[in-house]
Motif scaffolding. Structure first.
Motif, PDB file in Angstrom:
ATOM      1  N   HIS A 342       0.872  -1.274   0.107  1.00 27.38           N
ATOM      2  CA  HIS A 342      -0.050  -0.107   0.110  1.00 27.38           C
ATOM      3  C   HIS A 342       0.943   1.317  -0.139  1.00 27.38           C
ATOM      4  CE1 HIS A 342      -3.415   2.671   0.833  1.00 27.38           C
ATOM      5  NE2 HIS A 342      -2.527   3.200   1.769  1.00 27.38           N
ATOM      6  N   ILE A 343       0.577   2.106  -0.788  1.00 28.10           N
ATOM      7  CA  ILE A 343       1.317   3.347  -0.937  1.00 28.10           C
ATOM      8  C   ILE A 343       0.259   4.754  -0.441  1.00 28.10           C
ATOM      9  CG2 ILE A 343       2.362   5.138  -2.480  1.00 28.10           C
ATOM     10  CD1 ILE A 343       3.220   3.035  -4.346  1.00 28.10           C
ATOM     11  N   SER A 344       0.914   5.397   0.522  1.00 30.27           N
ATOM     12  CA  SER A 344      -0.151   6.579   0.792  1.00 30.27           C
ATOM     13  C   SER A 344       0.570   7.870   0.605  1.00 30.27           C
ATOM     14  CB  SER A 344      -0.390   6.565   2.426  1.00 30.27           C
ATOM     15  OG  SER A 344       0.977   6.534   3.108  1.00 30.27           O
ATOM     16  N   ALA A 345      -0.078   8.888   0.502  1.00 27.79           N
ATOM     17  CA  ALA A 345       0.560  10.088   0.071  1.00 27.79           C
ATOM     18  C   ALA A 345       0.000  11.339   1.139  1.00 27.79           C
ATOM     19  CB  ALA A 345       0.204  10.369  -1.439  1.00 27.79           C
ATOM     20  N   PRO A 346       0.696  12.453   1.119  1.00 25.92           N
ATOM     21  CA  PRO A 346       0.207  13.561   1.855  1.00 25.92           C
ATOM     22  C   PRO A 346      -1.118  14.100   1.125  1.00 25.92           C
ATOM     23  CG  PRO A 346       2.118  14.183   0.960  1.00 25.92           C
ATOM     24  CD  PRO A 346       1.984  12.565   0.721  1.00 25.92           C
ATOM     25  N   TRP A 347      -1.896  14.682   1.977  1.00 25.10           N
ATOM     26  CA  TRP A 347      -2.952  15.252   1.317  1.00 25.10           C
ATOM     27  C   TRP A 347      -2.894  16.192   0.294  1.00 25.10           C
ATOM     28  CZ3 TRP A 347      -4.196  20.387   1.209  1.00 25.10           C
ATOM     29  CH2 TRP A 347      -3.386  21.434   1.949  1.00 25.10           C
ATOM     30  N   ASN A 348      -1.908  17.260   0.350  1.00 28.89           N
ATOM     31  CA  ASN A 348      -1.773  18.261  -0.400  1.00 28.89           C
ATOM     32  C   ASN A 348      -1.248  17.776  -1.843  1.00 28.89           C
ATOM     33  OD1 ASN A 348       0.300  17.870   1.378  1.00 28.89           O
ATOM     34  ND2 ASN A 348       1.678  19.549   0.348  1.00 28.89           N
ATOM     35  N   ALA A 349      -0.349  16.577  -1.692  1.00 24.61           N
ATOM     36  CA  ALA A 349      -0.105  16.018  -3.195  1.00 24.61           C
ATOM     37  C   ALA A 349      -1.166  15.244  -3.984  1.00 24.61           C
ATOM     38  CB  ALA A 349       0.942  15.101  -2.700  1.00 24.61           C
ATOM     39  N   LYS A 350      -2.203  14.863  -3.208  1.00 27.20           N
ATOM     40  CA  LYS A 350      -3.337  14.226  -3.855  1.00 27.20           C
ATOM     41  C   LYS A 350      -4.307  15.302  -4.672  1.00 27.20           C
ATOM     42  CE  LYS A 350      -3.952  10.902  -0.251  1.00 27.20           C
ATOM     43  NZ  LYS A 350      -4.957  10.108   0.998  1.00 27.20           N
ATOM     44  N   PHE A 351      -4.233  16.448  -4.369  1.00 26.25           N
ATOM     45  CA  PHE A 351      -5.068  17.523  -5.188  1.00 26.25           C
ATOM     46  C   PHE A 351      -4.416  18.206  -6.200  1.00 26.25           C
ATOM     47  CE2 PHE A 351      -7.066  17.284  -0.633  1.00 26.25           C
ATOM     48  CZ  PHE A 351      -8.363  17.095  -0.963  1.00 26.25           C
ATOM     49  N   LEU A 352      -2.934  18.150  -6.164  1.00 22.66           N
ATOM     50  CA  LEU A 352      -2.281  18.967  -7.491  1.00 22.66           C
ATOM     51  C   LEU A 352      -0.839  18.112  -7.571  1.00 22.66           C
ATOM     52  CD1 LEU A 352      -2.333  21.070  -9.292  1.00 22.66           C
ATOM     53  CD2 LEU A 352      -1.005  22.402  -7.874  1.00 22.66           C
ATOM     54  N   SER A 353      -1.425  16.993  -8.452  1.00 21.86           N
ATOM     55  CA  SER A 353       0.093  16.254  -8.914  1.00 21.86           C
ATOM     56  C   SER A 353       0.530  16.611 -10.480  1.00 21.86           C
ATOM     57  CB  SER A 353      -0.171  14.859  -8.933  1.00 21.86           C
ATOM     58  OG  SER A 353       0.898  14.249  -9.437  1.00 21.86           O
ATOM     59  N   ILE A 354       1.118  17.556 -10.624  1.00 23.90           N
ATOM     60  CA  ILE A 354       1.478  18.241 -11.923  1.00 23.90           C
ATOM     61  C   ILE A 354       2.532  17.690 -12.450  1.00 23.90           C
ATOM     62  CG2 ILE A 354       0.484  20.629 -11.670  1.00 23.90           C
ATOM     63  CD1 ILE A 354       3.064  21.753 -10.920  1.00 23.90           C
ATOM     64  N   THR A 355       3.196  16.948 -11.748  1.00 21.72           N
ATOM     65  CA  THR A 355       4.495  16.069 -12.226  1.00 21.72           C
ATOM     66  C   THR A 355       4.184  14.632 -11.569  1.00 21.72           C
ATOM     67  OG1 THR A 355       6.015  16.655 -10.562  1.00 21.72           O
ATOM     68  CG2 THR A 355       6.014  17.749 -12.280  1.00 21.72           C
ATOM     69  N   PRO A 356       4.989  13.663 -12.166  1.00 21.61           N
ATOM     70  CA  PRO A 356       4.846  12.248 -11.751  1.00 21.61           C
ATOM     71  C   PRO A 356       5.690  11.890 -10.633  1.00 21.61           C
ATOM     72  CG  PRO A 356       5.906  11.988 -13.738  1.00 21.61           C
ATOM     73  CD  PRO A 356       5.475  13.519 -13.540  1.00 21.61           C
ATOM     74  N   ILE A 357       5.427  10.969  -9.717  1.00 17.69           N
ATOM     75  CA  ILE A 357       6.352  10.378  -8.767  1.00 17.69           C
ATOM     76  C   ILE A 357       6.753   8.873  -9.458  1.00 17.69           C
ATOM     77  CG2 ILE A 357       4.322   9.554  -7.337  1.00 17.69           C
ATOM     78  CD1 ILE A 357       6.694   9.765  -4.924  1.00 17.69           C
ATOM     79  N   LYS A 358       7.950   8.756  -9.519  1.00 19.48           N
ATOM     80  CA  LYS A 358       8.527   7.543 -10.227  1.00 19.48           C
ATOM     81  C   LYS A 358       8.971   6.221  -9.159  1.00 19.48           C
ATOM     82  CE  LYS A 358      11.840   5.631 -13.579  1.00 19.48           C
ATOM     83  NZ  LYS A 358      12.998   6.094 -14.502  1.00 19.48           N
ATOM     84  N   TYR A 359       8.609   5.358  -9.348  1.00 15.92           N
ATOM     85  CA  TYR A 359       9.136   4.298  -8.245  1.00 15.92           C
ATOM     86  C   TYR A 359       9.875   3.517  -8.987  1.00 15.92           C
ATOM     87  CZ  TYR A 359       5.528   5.749  -4.910  1.00 15.92           C
ATOM     88  OH  TYR A 359       4.599   6.378  -4.276  1.00 15.92           O
ATOM     89  N   GLU A 360      11.261   3.304  -8.856  1.00 18.51           N
ATOM     90  CA  GLU A 360      12.118   2.419  -9.252  1.00 18.51           C
ATOM     91  C   GLU A 360      12.259   1.264  -8.409  1.00 18.51           C
ATOM     92  OE1 GLU A 360      16.925   2.434 -10.978  1.00 18.51           O
ATOM     93  OE2 GLU A 360      15.862   4.473 -10.204  1.00 18.51           O
ATOM     94  N   ILE A 361      11.706   0.056  -8.899  1.00 15.49           N
ATOM     95  CA  ILE A 361      11.494  -1.180  -8.092  1.00 15.49           C
ATOM     96  C   ILE A 361      12.483  -2.432  -8.350  1.00 15.49           C
ATOM     97  CG2 ILE A 361       9.888  -2.955  -7.452  1.00 15.49           C
ATOM     98  CD1 ILE A 361       7.829  -1.040  -7.919  1.00 15.49           C
ATOM     99  N   ALA A 362      13.558  -2.896  -7.542  1.00 23.76           N
ATOM    100  CA  ALA A 362      14.239  -4.047  -8.058  1.00 23.76           C
ATOM    101  C   ALA A 362      13.900  -5.227  -7.144  1.00 23.76           C
ATOM    102  CB  ALA A 362      15.733  -3.560  -7.907  1.00 23.76           C
ATOM    103  N   TYR A 363      13.924  -6.122  -7.569  1.00 26.54           N
ATOM    104  CA  TYR A 363      13.548  -7.379  -6.845  1.00 26.54           C
ATOM    105  C   TYR A 363      14.344  -8.884  -7.201  1.00 26.54           C
ATOM    106  CZ  TYR A 363      11.244  -7.968 -11.629  1.00 26.54           C
ATOM    107  OH  TYR A 363      10.909  -8.302 -12.861  1.00 26.54           O
TER     108      TYR A 363
END
Length: 379
Positions: A342-363
């Motif tokens: 599960h990924i949670s985000a702060p409230w202000n980031a939920k209302f205005l996301s003008i650029t993406p957040i990138k998750y780099e995942i290695a497994y």
């Protein structure tokens, strides 16, 4: 003399009077009275209005002769005016057709007026919404991003906002004036209104030029260079990144299998599911890294938010939701292991996301002494 004849005579005399506007008032009045007497004399002989009109010369010809007689040069050229001669039958038919046309015109005018009122209201609401929402969005942008990072974008957005606001204002105003014109044919013809309209049009043109310049500058400075807010996204070199988070999943996998690890084979599939809910614009890049321990996932976040804000994006395991599902109906897929996050985000980031957040995942997974090759990461 009936009303119809009187109306035709008065119309003819009025047109002649207008054509003689270049003469002195006293001369023009005498001429009109003379022609009125002529009409009355002809009518006393029981002639119809049509017969009298046929016996008279065209008004333009009469006016020209009188101007020459009085040696007056007319300064303005009047339009040629004609009087249509009709008989009683054609006039009745014309009147009936005209009444039908007027009825259709009134219905169309009413319908169009209602639509214009609705459009005017919608466009006005859009205009007000832009005026209100853009400043709010800019405030949130400055909360979420560093000032110098988002400033070029803010300039561009304000420029676009100016253009859109003027556009919707123009549409609203046009619809409003259309309604006014339908109900009042003289509306908007005064000199004062035209002067105001010219001033407003010039002001709007200046604002459009300013808005277009701001939008252009904002677009260029927001996308050019690796340190701009969108240039960094396009190049993949985000302005900020978090520390690598490591998740050791041996215990979670053991609980998910519940003693059925032997059912897992090289043909089985592992699904790594991230429940990101209302988190903002998200992209990810997943790859296998054999340098990691068995059954380990490493995640690093890349973002253009303020660093403090980006670190508030929390990733947590959901071991209670992870499970193993055996597939007995396929020789290509013997089963599926679902690992939940599960990924949670702060409230202000939920209302205005003008650029993406990138998750780099290695497994790196190894289950039942079998290296796992079929791994699917889903958001």
């Amino acid at each position: 003399m009936n009303k119809k004849t009187t109306k035709i005579m008065d119309k003819w005399l009025n047109l002649l009077s207008k054509k003689l506007s270049g003469l002195k008032t006293s001369d023009r009045k005498d001429i009109i009275e003379n022609y009125r007497d002529l009409w009355n004399e002809e009518l006393s002989l029981n002639k119809s209005a049509n017969e009298i009109l046929l016996g008279l010369r065209p008004i333009d010809e009469i006016a020209k002769e009188l101007y020459e007689e009085f040696e007056v040069i007319k300064k303005s050229k009047s339009d040629v005016t004609k009087i249509k001669i009709v008989n009683s039958k054609s006039e009745a038919t014309s009147s009936w057709i005209k009444s039908i046309n007027n009825g259709f015109i009134k219905i169309f005018g009413f319908t169009y007026s209602v639509m214009a009122i609705l459009l005017s209201f919608i466009f006005f609401i859009s205009f007000v919404a832009i005026i209100i929402l853009i400043p709010v969005a800019l405030v949130l942008a400055f909360i979420n991003y560093e000032f110098l990072v988002v400033l070029p974008l803010a300039i561009g957005v304000m420029g676009i906002g100016i253009i859109l606001a003027i556009f919707f204002y123009f549409l609203s105003s046009s619809s409003y004036l259309t309604v006014k014109t339908i109900f009042n044919k003289w509306f908007g013809k005064s000199k004062e209104f035209k002067d105001k309209k010219k001033i407003l049009s010039r002001l709007m043109l200046i604002m459009i030029i300013i808005g277009g310049s701001m939008a252009g500058i904002g677009a260029v400075t927001s996308t050019v260079g690796n340190h701009s807010i969108y240039g960094s996204v396009l190049s993949g070199n985000y302005l900020n990144h978090s520390e690598v988070e490591n998740f050791q999943l041996n215990e979670t996998i053991t609980k998910a299998f519940d003693g059925k690890e032997s059912e897992f084979s090289a043909k089985s599939i592992v699904y790594v599911d991230f429940d990101w809910g209302l988190t903002p614009w998200t992209i990810f890049e997943a790859k296998q890294d054999k340098d990691l321990s068995n059954n380990q996932i490493a995640i690093q976040k890349h973002f253009n938010f303020k660093e403090s804000l980006g670190n508030e994006f929390k990733i947590t395991e959901k071991p209670e939701a992870s499970y193993w599902e055996k597939n007995e109906n396929s020789s290509y897929d013997t089963g599926r292991l679902y690992l939940k996050f599960h990924i949670s985000a702060p409230w202000n980031a939920k209302f205005l996301s003008i650029t993406p957040i990138k998750y780099e995942i290695a497994y790196n997974f190894k289950i039942n002494d079998t290296p796992v090759e079929n791994i699917i990461v889903r958001f």
